[in-house]
Design a protein around this motif. Structure first.
Motif, short mmCIF file in Angstrom:
data_model
loop_
_atom_site.label_atom_id
_atom_site.label_comp_id
_atom_site.label_asym_id
_atom_site.label_seq_id
_atom_site.Cartn_x
_atom_site.Cartn_y
_atom_site.Cartn_z
N PRO A 59 -3.86 6.91 6.93
CA PRO A 59 -5.15 6.65 7.08
C PRO A 59 -5.41 5.59 8.22
O PRO A 59 -4.53 4.87 8.54
N GLY A 60 -6.57 5.92 8.46
CA GLY A 60 -7.05 4.93 9.70
C GLY A 60 -6.95 5.37 11.09
O GLY A 60 -7.14 4.55 11.99
N THR A 61 -6.28 6.60 11.54
CA THR A 61 -6.03 6.90 12.74
C THR A 61 -6.83 7.98 12.99
O THR A 61 -6.70 8.56 14.30
N VAL B 175 2.98 -6.04 9.48
CA VAL B 175 3.21 -6.37 8.05
C VAL B 175 3.77 -7.81 7.80
O VAL B 175 3.24 -8.46 6.97
N ASP B 176 4.62 -8.00 8.68
CA ASP B 176 5.28 -9.30 8.76
C ASP B 176 4.17 -10.47 9.11
O ASP B 176 4.15 -11.68 8.74
N GLY C 109 0.70 -1.28 0.13
CA GLY C 109 0.06 0.02 -0.07
C GLY C 109 0.81 1.27 0.02
O GLY C 109 2.09 1.28 -0.52
N ALA C 110 0.28 2.30 0.66
CA ALA C 110 0.83 3.58 0.59
C ALA C 110 2.20 3.45 1.20
O ALA C 110 2.08 2.73 2.31
N PRO C 111 3.39 3.96 1.00
CA PRO C 111 4.32 4.10 1.74
C PRO C 111 4.10 4.59 3.50
O PRO C 111 3.34 5.43 3.65
N SER D 67 -4.20 -2.74 8.09
CA SER D 67 -3.08 -1.90 7.50
C SER D 67 -2.03 -1.79 8.67
O SER D 67 -2.30 -2.11 9.57
N PRO D 68 -0.61 -1.41 8.24
CA PRO D 68 0.35 -1.28 9.13
C PRO D 68 0.12 -0.49 10.38
O PRO D 68 0.56 -0.90 11.57
N SER D 69 -0.79 0.44 10.29
CA SER D 69 -1.04 1.42 11.43
C SER D 69 -1.89 0.66 12.26
O SER D 69 -2.06 1.30 13.46
#
Length: 817
Positions: free
Chosen positions: A800-802, A491-492, A456-458, A517-519
């Motif tokens: 995103p998502g925060t 992510v892992d 996804g986005a950086p 997502s990572p967040s």
């Protein structure tokens, strides 16, 4: 006689078979070949009817008979079913709430009702009710058979409570019958509604409906609702106010923005739907519609009998019963229920006392303006039984109505990170370099390190105070709550898997901002204190998820109601025991020498995690012992506007973090709640390669606050400094390699740790020097920089998502509570 008419010619009128040729014009008809078949009376025999004609005649007869029977049933029902006297439940009774030991917790249910004539209800309010409930009320019949058949069919198919009722039917249900969703009641409602529609005028029906409908806040009728929400008489309601009250008829609990601020978006949508309906029907001009502003209702005024914690507990019980389909809000408000909760009166008092000692008694709004924003929520669950044993909703239900234990609008922060670790362990995840992940795996903890492997986005999250940690183990990254490490770990492990694990452990499926997502690792999700307690209780119970409950028994008129636990009695292994126990082992380090050392005041082995919301608007401590799981949160909120505010300066401290007052409350509460229970160590089965390292002289214990640490623990001083791989941790013997779980593979018992000695309950006036490892730790440190666990902390780009979103509607998940 000459005047008589000649006899008719038979050939001129007798019907002919169109398939037979007409007779010749002259001469007598030729006789047929052979003798003419005749019956015994000398008449021609008829041909047998076709099979199709017999079937059609049978169907016609059956249809006619069915129509006659239906008509007879309707006529008989209309003639035999009289309009009864007002239902006894039209005068509501009290509800009784009990603690688990049978002692009285509270009573509620005194009805707030004042009947008014239709002349005292503005026409705009009447039109708003029509727009919300039945737009053709003035011209429509008393019943809607098609809607009733649809509702009946859905009820028979087990699709839950169905309506399909007109305003007349709702009035009959409210005043003459009850709220039960059964076929018998629907049949009675049908015939009584027919008679009421025939014998009463539309104005009489509407007046009765407006005086018997439930609007929430224990208000029955439009007059009581006008006072409860706007402090005025019904005749003084404006267009916008009337539209809002009309929208409440559909679901008072969902659309009351004062009791459920997270549902504001849903309430606004319903309010706009009512106004738009008024425009569509010609009852409101588009200009007046555009000029309407949402009329925020006034704060709730509770009865004195629900002061203190009692009101919060009653509210939580009512929400539990409604969301789990035990009894709906309107029926419960009618009264007559006896509810035995799972709450323990001693532990309930212990929680209230802990909040009073560590927060409430220290508030000084005159000196510290931020103290006006302080809110506290708490919950505790017995991991072995799943019983909710204590709740803390706020300072006083009559002064602060929103329940801080059950609200879902504050970010949980880094208290979410254990779910990321548990996911990686459960699924035998590997790093981007292909190394198996264990608590001793090394990760790069540098500030704003871009995550690898994310399509996804950086994403490059910042650590608190932009601290660079270098190579650090997952165990150390958990102790110090390093954002960069946990974003990569998410992510892992797979963000979608992380989300699934959080739900399996106990968070509601529709928790806002629970985004894959990572967040997700930084905790932007806005679960409630009680939701999070359930998830941590599952970790404490070695990954076994039961049916958490707040209610042990509900009766009405001597009949027991079915509870969710009876429907889902068997616990579920939501997370493998080795993965759950290994996560617990890591969380023990957070309490022993990480950001949560203030929780050592519990005086027994404990595991936990600190967390802080974006902009320090909330601070959390979530933890557990083998016997009790509890979560404490401090929140900042403007008491007038309801806006979330940072806690900077509260309690006279520069910042509030999870390792401060929340962990102090947790330690004091657990100490008192388990005072009669001997300390018990965790019985852990660790995954292969997950054993905690032995302390070494070069690795001192972490500092007792939530801030980043600069030293051997936080700067990657392990012999193998590879990033993302695994290396030898301090105290690890050469050649001891990290492992990972394999099906049927070995597990390891965690080396026993001595139970911490009891520590003084009063804080030192100043930050004491860090004691040697064998000396007791003095709790309650003064304000220090917050730990690196804040989603969207200063220096972090907008992600995103925060951003908190409006609360989604509650779901009836059997695992909720």
């Amino acid at each position: 006689m000459t005047g008589d008419a000649p006899p008719p010619d038979p050939a001129a009128w007798e019907p002919r078979d169109p398939t037979v040729p007409a007779p010749a014009a002259e001469g007598p008809p030729s006789p047929p070949d052979g003798p003419t078949p005749r019956n015994g009376r000398g008449r021609k025999a008829r041909k047998p009817r076709s099979r199709r004609r017999r079937i059609l005649h049978g169907l016609l007869a059956a249809t006619t008979l069915g129509a006659l029977l239906l008509l007879g049933t309707l006529v008989a029902g209309y003639l035999l079913v009289d309009i009864p006297a007002a239902n006894a439940t039209a005068v509501a009774q009290s509800n009784v709430f009990l603690y688990r030991d049978g002692s009285t917790l509270a009573r509620s249910g005194d009805v707030d009702r004042e009947n008014v004539s239709l002349a005292r209800v503005p026409l705009t309010v009447q039109h708003a009710v029509f727009a919300a409930e039945e737009r053709d009320f003035r011209d429509a019949p008393a019943v809607d058979p098609r809607a009733m058949l649809r509702a009946t069919w859905n009820t028979l198919r087990g699709r839950g409570r169905q309506s399909g009722s007109t305003i007349t039917q709702q009035y009959v249900k409210n005043y003459y019958l009850g709220q039960e969703q059964t076929l018998t009641r629907k049949a009675k409602e049908f015939f009584i509604s027919l008679r009421v529609g025939h014998e009463k005028t539309k104005d009489e029906i509407l007046e009765g409906y407006l005086n018997t409908s439930y609007f929430g806040r224990n208000a029955y009728g439009i007059q009581a609702a006008a006072h409860a929400y706007y402090g005025k008489n019904a005749k003084d309601l404006g267009i916008a106010e009337g539209a809002y009250l009309a929208s409440l008829l559909n679901s008072p609990n969902a659309y009351d923005v004062a009791t459920h601020p997270e549902n504001r978006a849903r309430a606004l949508a319903r309010w706009r739907y009512v106004l738009d309906g008024m425009v569509k029907e010609g009852w409101l001009t588009p200009a007046a519609r555009d000029a309407a502003a949402f009329p925020t209702p006034k704060p709730v005024r509770a009865t004195a009998g629900l002061s203190g914690q009692r009101g919060y507990l009653v509210q939580a019980v009512e929400q539990y019963l409604d969301e789990n389909g035990v009894v709906d809000e309107k029926t419960f408000a009618a009264g007559g229920f006896r509810v035995t909760t799972t709450l323990d009166p001693d532990r309930q008092q212990a929680l209230a006392d802990a909040v009073e000692e560590r927060v409430t008694s220290r508030l000084d709004p005159a000196r510290n303006p931020a103290d006006r924003w302080v809110r506290v929520g708490g919950a505790a669950i017995d991991p072995a039984t799943g019983d909710v044993v204590a709740l803390y909703g706020g300072i006083d239900y009559t002064r602060q109505y929103v329940n801080n234990a059950t609200r879902r609008d504050y970010q949980v922060g880094s208290t979410f990170k254990p779910f990321v670790l548990a996911t990686a362990l459960q699924h035998e995840a590997r790093t981007q370099d292909g190394e198996p992940i264990t608590p001793n795996t090394l990760y790069n903890g540098d500030n704003k390190r871009p995550v690898r492997g994310w399509t996804g986005a950086p994403y490059d999250p910042a650590n608190e105070d932009d601290t660079n940690y270098g190579d650090i183990t997952l165990r150390q990254a958990t102790d110090q709550s390093v954002n960069a490490v946990y974003a990569q770990l998410a992510v892992d492990a797979g963000p979608a898997r992380v989300r699934r694990t959080a739900v399996d452990l106990g968070l509601p499926t529709r928790t806002p901002d629970l985004t894959a997502s990572p967040s997700i690792a930084l905790g932007p999700a806005t679960a409630s204190v009680l939701d999070l307690t359930q998830a941590y209780a599952t970790l404490a119970n070695h990954g076994t998820h039961g049916t958490y409950t707040l209610v042990a028994k509900v009766t009405r008129d001597g009949t027991d109601l079915t509870l969710p636990r009876a429907k889902h009695p068997a616990p579920v292994q939501a997370l493998g025991r080795e993965a759950a126990d290994t996560t617990t082992s890591v969380l023990r380090g957070v309490v022993d020498d990480g950001t949560g050392t203030a929780a050592l005041t519990a005086g027994r082995p404990a595991a936990g995690k600190t967390g802080t919301a974006e902009d320090d608007k909330a601070a959390w401590f979530a933890g557990y012992t083998p016997d009790l799981a509890a979560v404490i949160a401090m929140m900042g909120q403007d008491p007038k506007t309801g806006r979330q505010l940072p806690l900077y300066g509260a309690l006279g401290q520069r910042r509030i973090n999870g390792g401060g007052a929340p962990a102090e409350i947790w330690g004091r509460f657990v100490r008192d709640a388990l005072a009669d229970t001997p300390p018990k160590d965790f019985d852990l089965q660790l995954m292969d390669g997950a054993e905690p390292p032995e302390p070494s002289a070069s690795s001192p214990a972490g500092q007792g606050h939530e801030g980043p640490q600069h030293g051997p623990r936080g700067r990657g001083t392990t012999p193998n400094g590879g990033r993302g791989g695994q290396g030898q941790t301090p105290g690890q013997s050469p050649g001891q390699g990290p492992g990972h779980t394999r099906p049927g593979g070995p597990t390891h018992q965690e080396p026993p740790r001595p139970a911490p000695a009891p520590v003084p309950a009063e804080p030192a006036p100043q930050q004491p020097p860090r004691p040697a490892p064998d000396q007791p730790y003095t709790p309650y440190p003064p304000p220090t920089p917050d730990g690196p666990d804040t989603p969207g902390s200063p220096g972090t780009p907008d992600l995103p998502g925060t951003t908190p979103q409006p609360q989604q509607p509650p779901v009836s998940d059997p695992r909720w509570l």
